[in-house]
Write an enzyme that holds these catalytic residues in place. Structure first.
Site, PDB file in Angstrom:
ATOM      1  N   THR A  99       1.632  -4.257   4.355  1.00 35.09           N
ATOM      2  CA  THR A  99       1.476  -4.557   5.786  1.00 35.09           C
ATOM      3  C   THR A  99       0.959  -5.980   6.035  1.00 35.09           C
ATOM      4  O   THR A  99       1.169  -6.537   7.105  1.00 35.09           O
ATOM      5  CB  THR A  99       0.485  -3.577   6.454  1.00 35.09           C
ATOM      6  N   ASP A 100       0.261  -6.559   5.041  1.00 35.88           N
ATOM      7  CA  ASP A 100      -0.498  -7.785   5.324  1.00 35.88           C
ATOM      8  C   ASP A 100       0.366  -8.990   5.704  1.00 35.88           C
ATOM      9  O   ASP A 100      -0.035  -9.798   6.542  1.00 35.88           O
ATOM     10  CB  ASP A 100      -1.410  -8.129   4.138  1.00 35.88           C
ATOM     11  N   GLU A 137       3.025 -35.226  26.936  1.00 34.51           N
ATOM     12  CA  GLU A 137       1.826 -35.917  26.412  1.00 34.51           C
ATOM     13  C   GLU A 137       1.262 -35.237  25.170  1.00 34.51           C
ATOM     14  O   GLU A 137       0.596 -35.864  24.350  1.00 34.51           O
ATOM     15  CB  GLU A 137       0.698 -35.949  27.459  1.00 34.51           C
ATOM     16  N   TYR A 152      -8.041   1.176  -3.431  1.00 34.71           N
ATOM     17  CA  TYR A 152      -6.832   1.520  -4.180  1.00 34.71           C
ATOM     18  C   TYR A 152      -6.183   0.251  -4.715  1.00 34.71           C
ATOM     19  O   TYR A 152      -6.561  -0.860  -4.346  1.00 34.71           O
ATOM     20  CB  TYR A 152      -5.843   2.250  -3.258  1.00 34.71           C
ATOM     21  N   LYS A 158       0.727  -7.702  13.036  1.00 32.71           N
ATOM     22  CA  LYS A 158      -0.290  -6.746  12.597  1.00 32.71           C
ATOM     23  C   LYS A 158      -1.521  -6.990  13.459  1.00 32.71           C
ATOM     24  O   LYS A 158      -2.024  -8.119  13.516  1.00 32.71           O
ATOM     25  CB  LYS A 158      -0.612  -6.925  11.107  1.00 32.71           C
ATOM     26  N   THR A 177       0.824  -1.213   0.000  1.00 27.80           N
ATOM     27  CA  THR A 177       0.000   0.000   0.000  1.00 27.80           C
ATOM     28  C   THR A 177       0.852   1.254   0.000  1.00 27.80           C
ATOM     29  O   THR A 177       0.455   2.287  -0.536  1.00 27.80           O
ATOM     30  CB  THR A 177      -0.921  -0.016   1.246  1.00 27.80           C
TER      31      THR A 177
HETATM   32  C1  SIN Z   1      -1.051  -2.959   2.897  1.00 27.98           C
HETATM   33  O1  SIN Z   1       0.092  -2.757   2.516  1.00 27.98           O
HETATM   34  O2  SIN Z   1      -1.525  -2.344   3.890  1.00 27.98           O
HETATM   35  C2  SIN Z   1      -1.990  -3.930   2.244  1.00 27.98           C
HETATM   36  C3  SIN Z   1      -1.513  -4.443   0.950  1.00 27.98           C
HETATM   37  C4  SIN Z   1      -0.279  -5.259   1.080  1.00 27.98           C
HETATM   38  O3  SIN Z   1      -0.074  -5.911   2.109  1.00 27.98           O
HETATM   39  O4  SIN Z   1       0.497  -5.277   0.104  1.00 27.98           O
END
Ligand code: SIN
Length: 335
Positions: free
Chosen positions: A109-110, A304, A44, A180, A30
């Protein structure tokens, strides 16, 4: 890295003796995303702008010795083993250059915490490798990418920083502890059990405690020659109300897995049906590790129970198991 609760170092002091060049590797996300409408924070397309454009959009970065390289251009939900392999080799090559103080990687971020953990376990670098990202695209009214990128460069030049880190929303997290934790907020990452390493305020890094002692890295030779189809297959399954063993039995019967991580409830507990299927999988030669679907905390080991993944989140346990299976394969080939 050293603890510093004392005076905050200036930018000039923090460059230390490591050289003062920072290499910024772009992978998409992003932070490099664009939308038609500046007020649209979610509609986006990620990974549209090159890393050079991202740097060019931050005037303050002109004061630093920077180099950019586009390693990939993808939405990190589609991150793959081949990109990981290439990225690890590029990171290793740049870290070996004496004039390079540290690296920055722009990422989505993902799956950022997975890439961070993978790089840390392979390289355990002395110099900082700082991942950064954004929750809003580069076209947004409230874009967070430029400040995060500037903070990441600041951190990469901090002589006390080392290892794979995340600079995000003014916070510094380690690859081991970061997760995250929010799908929308700008402050989307947190360190498990409050293990945040530092803050970055107005271009100053303020360390909050002793950084963790890094385990030695496994080395990129583990993956450098791998084609995507020979990476071990490790899947994650979850315990929940009414969890049945049928998914596990299907994966094993169809020969689709070498390893399984189960995200158990609480301290790694499993329904009787899921546990029975996982034990059958183990008997069939599949490596099974037990983690927790809780946001934090370990799964305590017991003789166990199925093997524990310690305090790793399910996605990081999957990477650790993947690397363990790769090491086993390498050892078996050498024997
Ligand atoms: C993001 O970056 O927040 C979402 C898209 C991605 O992980 O590339």
């Amino acid at each position: 890295m050293q603890k510093n609760n004392g005076p905050i170092a200036s930018k000039e002091q923090t460059a230390g003796t490591r050289g003062c060049r920072v290499v910024i590797l772009g992978t998409g996300g992003t932070i490099a995303g664009t939308a038609e409408d500046a007020s649209d924070n979610v509609g986006y397309r990620a990974a549209q702008l090159g890393v050079e454009q991202l740097v060019g959009a931050v005037p303050a970065l002109a004061a630093f010795q920077l180099e950019t390289e586009q390693v990939a251009q993808l939405d990190s939900k589609d991150m793959d083993f081949e990109t990981w392999r290439r990225l690890a080799l590029r990171v290793e090559a740049h870290l070996a250059r004496p004039e390079v103080a540290g690296l920055v990687i722009t990422h989505g971020t993902d799956t950022l915490e997975e890439t961070a953990y993978f790089l840390q376990r392979l390289l355990a670098p002395q110099k900082p490798v700082v991942l950064t990202a954004a929750m809003r695209p580069a076209t947004a009214l409230q874009k967070d990418g430029p400040q995060n990128l500037l903070d990441a460069v600041t951190l990469a030049l901090d002589g006390r920083a080392g290892g794979v880190l995340l600079a995000f929303a003014g916070q510094v997290h380690s690859a081991e502890q970061v997760r995250k934790v929010h799908s929308y907020k700008l402050d989307a990452f947190a360190s498990v059990d409050g293990a945040r390493l530092a803050t970055i305020e107005e271009g100053q890094v303020r360390w909050l405690g002793w950084p963790p002692v890094a385990q030695a890295g496994l080395g990129t030779s583990l993956v450098s020659a791998l084609t995507p189809n020979v990476w071990p297959r490790v899947e994650i399954v979850m315990n929940h109300v009414g969890a049945q063993g049928s998914v596990v039995r299907t994966l094993v019967a169809q020969g689709l897995v070498d390893g399984l991580v189960v995200a158990g409830t609480g301290n790694g507990s499993l329904s009787a049906s899921l546990e029975a299927a996982l034990r059958e999988a183990q008997d069939a030669g599949v490596c099974v590790w037990r983690s927790t679907r809780c946001d934090a905390g370990p799964v305590t080991a017991s003789a166990e129970a199925l093997p524990s993944a310690g305090a790793l989140s399910p996605v990081k346990a999957r990477i650790e198991l993947l690397l363990t299976l790769l090491q086993n394969q390498t050892q078996a080939r050498a024997a």
